[in-house]
Write an enzyme that holds these catalytic residues in place. Sequence first.
Site, PDB file in Angstrom:
ATOM      1  N   GLY A  77       0.775  -1.233   0.000  1.00 50.74           N
ATOM      2  CA  GLY A  77       0.000   0.000   0.000  1.00 50.74           C
ATOM      3  C   GLY A  77       0.805   1.281   0.000  1.00 50.74           C
ATOM      4  O   GLY A  77       0.310   2.315   0.449  1.00 50.74           O
ATOM      5  N   SER A  78       2.019   1.267  -0.544  1.00 49.54           N
ATOM      6  CA  SER A  78       2.804   2.504  -0.540  1.00 49.54           C
ATOM      7  C   SER A  78       2.178   3.565  -1.446  1.00 49.54           C
ATOM      8  O   SER A  78       2.168   4.761  -1.109  1.00 49.54           O
ATOM      9  CB  SER A  78       4.254   2.243  -0.939  1.00 49.54           C
ATOM     10  N   ASN A  79       1.636   3.156  -2.578  1.00 50.22           N
ATOM     11  CA  ASN A  79       0.950   4.131  -3.432  1.00 50.22           C
ATOM     12  C   ASN A  79      -0.338   4.621  -2.784  1.00 50.22           C
ATOM     13  O   ASN A  79      -0.686   5.795  -2.895  1.00 50.22           O
ATOM     14  CB  ASN A  79       0.645   3.515  -4.808  1.00 50.22           C
ATOM     15  N   LYS A 114     -17.257 -13.896  -9.378  1.00 52.68           N
ATOM     16  CA  LYS A 114     -16.629 -12.578  -9.492  1.00 52.68           C
ATOM     17  C   LYS A 114     -17.690 -11.493  -9.567  1.00 52.68           C
ATOM     18  O   LYS A 114     -17.544 -10.420  -8.973  1.00 52.68           O
ATOM     19  CB  LYS A 114     -15.742 -12.538 -10.734  1.00 52.68           C
ATOM     20  N   LEU A 133      -7.708  -9.002 -12.065  1.00 49.99           N
ATOM     21  CA  LEU A 133      -8.288  -8.380 -13.249  1.00 49.99           C
ATOM     22  C   LEU A 133      -9.688  -7.862 -12.934  1.00 49.99           C
ATOM     23  O   LEU A 133     -10.475  -8.546 -12.282  1.00 49.99           O
ATOM     24  CB  LEU A 133      -8.366  -9.381 -14.399  1.00 49.99           C
ATOM     25  N   ASN A 187      -5.100   2.495 -13.571  1.00 46.18           N
ATOM     26  CA  ASN A 187      -4.141   1.605 -12.930  1.00 46.18           C
ATOM     27  C   ASN A 187      -2.741   2.168 -13.103  1.00 46.18           C
ATOM     28  O   ASN A 187      -2.435   2.818 -14.110  1.00 46.18           O
ATOM     29  CB  ASN A 187      -4.212   0.215 -13.573  1.00 46.18           C
ATOM     30  N   HIS A 190       1.287   1.032 -13.321  1.00 41.57           N
ATOM     31  CA  HIS A 190       2.081  -0.159 -13.630  1.00 41.57           C
ATOM     32  C   HIS A 190       3.563   0.234 -13.691  1.00 41.57           C
ATOM     33  O   HIS A 190       3.910   1.244 -14.315  1.00 41.57           O
ATOM     34  CB  HIS A 190       1.642  -0.751 -14.967  1.00 41.57           C
TER      35      HIS A 190
END
Length: 205
Positions: A26-28, A79, A106, A121, A123
């Site tokens: 969870g750093s972001n 899902k 996903l 997102n 990446h």
Amino acid sequence: MSPLRPAGAAAQEPRAAIAVFASGSGSNFEAIAAACADGRLAARVALLVCDKPGAPVCGRAERLGIETFVFDPHAYPSKAAFEGEIVRRLDAARVRLVCLAGYMRLVGETLLGAYGGRIVNIHPSLLPAFKGAHAIRDAFDYGVRVYGVTIHRVDASLDGGPIVAQRAFDYAGRDREELERRVHAVEHVLYVETIGQLLKEQDKG
């Protein structure tokens, strides 16, 4: 008569509600929350969604007093079932933008159907190169000399969808831990900047 405001307080529009999805440390997530708290980002993290009970990001959210929805995907019949619950919680929080930050799952049709175009997102590579969960390691092992970070809108594909922002940097060293630190440092800045820009674009309609 209007209720009294604290001295120096000014009437402001409610800050935009965003949700962060994460599965790991969870750093972001914390970088985004910190930017909201200190005013660099005119938003608030209304909800953390985590699919890994006990993940370190949950402790960060608890410490920061941020509401969480932590779930075990295996406890749901499908899902669509757990994504339906996520959509209900996002709607209740009036979330404007969903920010995936190390969410290792996903996104499916239910969530895309409700929030498509409003999910981004981050990446740790210069997409479309080095997709997948081990992007930094894969790029390092390949021996590239230019690394980077990508923010993209989310579609049903793995690390696909239109690219929103990228930032590159040169690194010729062979210390992967140092490389990872540099990637994360770029992530924490670029994601905050990009979220702010996306919210401004939403305001313009």
